[in-house]
Enzyme design. Structure first.
Site, short mmCIF file in Angstrom:
data_model
loop_
_atom_site.label_atom_id
_atom_site.label_comp_id
_atom_site.label_asym_id
_atom_site.label_seq_id
_atom_site.Cartn_x
_atom_site.Cartn_y
_atom_site.Cartn_z
N ASP A 166 2.59 0.41 7.98
CA ASP A 166 2.63 -0.36 9.21
C ASP A 166 3.98 -0.36 9.91
OD1 ASP A 166 0.05 -0.94 8.50
OD2 ASP A 166 0.38 -3.08 8.10
N ALA A 206 0.80 -1.23 0.00
CA ALA A 206 0.00 0.00 0.00
C ALA A 206 0.84 1.27 0.00
CB ALA A 206 -0.95 -0.01 1.20
N ARG A 266 3.22 10.17 -11.13
CA ARG A 266 2.20 11.09 -11.68
C ARG A 266 2.70 12.53 -11.69
NH1 ARG A 266 -1.69 7.51 -9.30
NH2 ARG A 266 -1.40 8.50 -7.27
N ARG A 300 -26.31 11.82 24.07
CA ARG A 300 -27.22 12.47 25.03
C ARG A 300 -26.95 11.95 26.44
NH1 ARG A 300 -33.30 11.97 23.05
NH2 ARG A 300 -33.62 13.39 24.81
N SER A 325 0.58 -4.27 -4.22
CA SER A 325 -0.68 -3.51 -4.08
C SER A 325 -1.88 -4.40 -3.79
CB SER A 325 -0.93 -2.68 -5.35
OG SER A 325 0.13 -1.81 -5.61
N ARG A 335 4.08 1.62 -16.06
CA ARG A 335 4.14 3.05 -15.72
C ARG A 335 5.57 3.49 -15.44
NH1 ARG A 335 0.03 5.25 -11.64
NH2 ARG A 335 0.46 7.08 -12.92
N CYS A 382 -6.03 -6.97 4.47
CA CYS A 382 -7.24 -7.07 5.28
C CYS A 382 -8.23 -8.09 4.71
CB CYS A 382 -7.92 -5.70 5.38
SG CYS A 382 -6.91 -4.43 6.16
#
Length: 457
Positions: A288, A12, A23, A447, A42, A73, A46
């Site tokens: 992480d 990630a 980019r 409340r 990538s 890329r 989880c």
């Protein structure tokens, strides 16, 4: 010669940073080299429990972008290659190609450490035996699935009762195993307070999971071939054909430690708001393997979540690409499910609040996720902490049926905005009988907390 960005870790944070930098500097002379010792890029760690449990059928379903897509890329991606040394003084890293044994030094101008986390393996006899698994990467998940398919018996033991441990216990039940969970904590999911964890225990028992609490594991008994056969405690043992470690994870920062990079109490790297490693203008870190600022307590914590990791990558990539971005911190939001029971938490529980030196009021309310008369309305328990005198919201825990978990997002926004529980009672939340009672359960809790603050004491 142009600049070179070197990234250690291709999940990630690492690939988000590389992609964002590309980019912003597409077409110029920035060279991007990424190292990772695994086989995938990538991916959603989880999602691994849901892959093991059968909700997800293929590993590829968990991959957001393949190695080929990254390479297209103009990112030089080197898988099955582990960085074993960082030399900050010479601005270079030493890598090891796992399949050939080749060592290579690679120069960098900008370095990103995105090494993630590894499952905690306590120093117990037999913990490294065949049949004992930690589950953090897709390679880990594949190894476990292969083992489950070939297991000769149907006894599984999960050691530890954190989020991953609980999710893996459910996955193993769905795989047809008899599951025992052994934990030294009083209740499962120790990021929840014990009274809320008790609701999880009840749900797990209903699924057929045997939960052994308040018990310390002393080791793993193996057979003559070195394969695990039981998990042992001080006075008994539990038969095991497969053992899954669900104790938690620790930052994977061994290579950073050897390089002399600054680490916090948890072993995570220390960074500034732009994710630069403290004292090193040309090194960034995220995901992480770092500690993050808890915006509620003001303390640094290690919180391993993909949400933070992706945001860190965007911040890092922007910085390397010549822009400006920061990551302010977290409030500690996480959600999960156990069978049909949804679980959400954000902010501080009682233990963390006391550790931070805070004084607070606690309220717990019962409500439903829909109007009580509407079909399918299911019970929901909301626990809320508010600071004494100020009434500042400190934390929320929610356990209940359909619609419970994502309600915690309302509290996460309130925590980030440093709202008081009194201010929360006026929030203009959406209402219709299929989705909520007239008073949303989070507002009912607010409340009650506001009344507790007004009474003082």
């Amino acid at each position: 010669m142009g600049e070179r960005m070197v990234v250690i870790g291709a999940d990630a944070t690492g690939m988000s940073a590389a992609s964002q930098a590309r980019r912003l500097r597409d077409g110029d002379d920035l060279e991007i080299v990424v190292f990772d010792k695994g086989n995938y890029t990538s991916y959603s760690a989880c999602g691994i429990p849901y892959w093991v449990g059968g909700d997800v059928t293929e590993a590829e379903d968990l991959i957001a972008r393949t190695p080929a897509e990254h390479r297209a890329r103009d990112i030089d991606l080197r898988l099955r290659t582990e960085v074993i040394e960082i030399d900050p003084a010479a601005r270079r890293v030493l890598s090891l190609e796992l399949d050939t044994g080749t060592h290579t030094w690679t120069r960098y101008d900008k370095l990103v450490v995105a090494t993630g986390a590894v499952p905690i393996r306590p120093p117990l006899p037999g913990v490294d035996a065949e049949g004992v698994y930690g589950v953090q990467t897709l390679d880990d998940g594949q190894a476990l699935i292969t083992a489950l398919a070939s297991a000769t018996g149907r006894e599984a033991v999960v050691v530890g009762a954190g989020y991953i441990g609980v999710e893996m216990a459910e996955a193993l039940i769905r795989r047809g195993f008899r599951v025992t969970m052994v934990t030294r904590s009083a209740e499962p999911m120790t990021t929840l307070d014990p009274d809320m964890g008790a609701l999880i225990r009840k749900a797990m028992a209903g699924m057929g999971i045997r939960l052994v609490t308040g018990t310390e594991v002393t080791g793993m008994r193996t057979d003559a071939t070195g394969r695990v056969r039981a998990v042992t405690t001080a006075d008994t043992e539990f038969a095991a054909d497969v053992v899954v470690l669900g104790i938690g994870v620790r930052p994977a920062t061994d290579v950073a430690r050897r390089a002399g990079l600054p680490l916090g109490e948890s072993g995570g790297l220390l960074t500034d708001l732009s994710q630069r490693v403290r004292g090193h203008d040309d090194i960034w870190a995220g995901g992480d393997c770092v500690e993050v600022l808890d915006l509620v307590s003001g303390e640094l914590r290690h919180i391993a979540l993909g949400t933070h990791a992706n945001k860190h990558g965007q911040v890092i990539g922007t910085g390397v690409g010549g822009g400006y971005a920061t990551f302010p911190g977290v409030v500690g939001t996480a959600i999960s499910k156990v069978c049909d029971l949804e679980v959400g938490r954000t902010g501080l529980g009682e233990q963390y609040a006391r550790r931070a030196g805070l004084q607070f009021h606690v309220v717990t309310i019962e409500s439903t996720g829909r109007a009580g008369y509407f079909p399918g309305a299911e019970p929901m328990t909301v626990k809320m902490l508010a600071e004494r005198r100020t009434g500042r919201l400190l934390g929320v825990q929610i356990v209940g049926g359909d619609g419970a978990a994502k309600r915690v997002d309302t509290a996460a926004v309130a925590l980030t905005a440093r709202m008081t529980v009194e201010q929360m009672t006026a929030l203009d939340l959406g209402y219709a009988p299929p989705f909520s009672p007239v008073w949303d359960p989070v507002l009912v809790a607010a409340r009650a907390a506001a009344r507790a603050v007004s009474r003082g004491g």
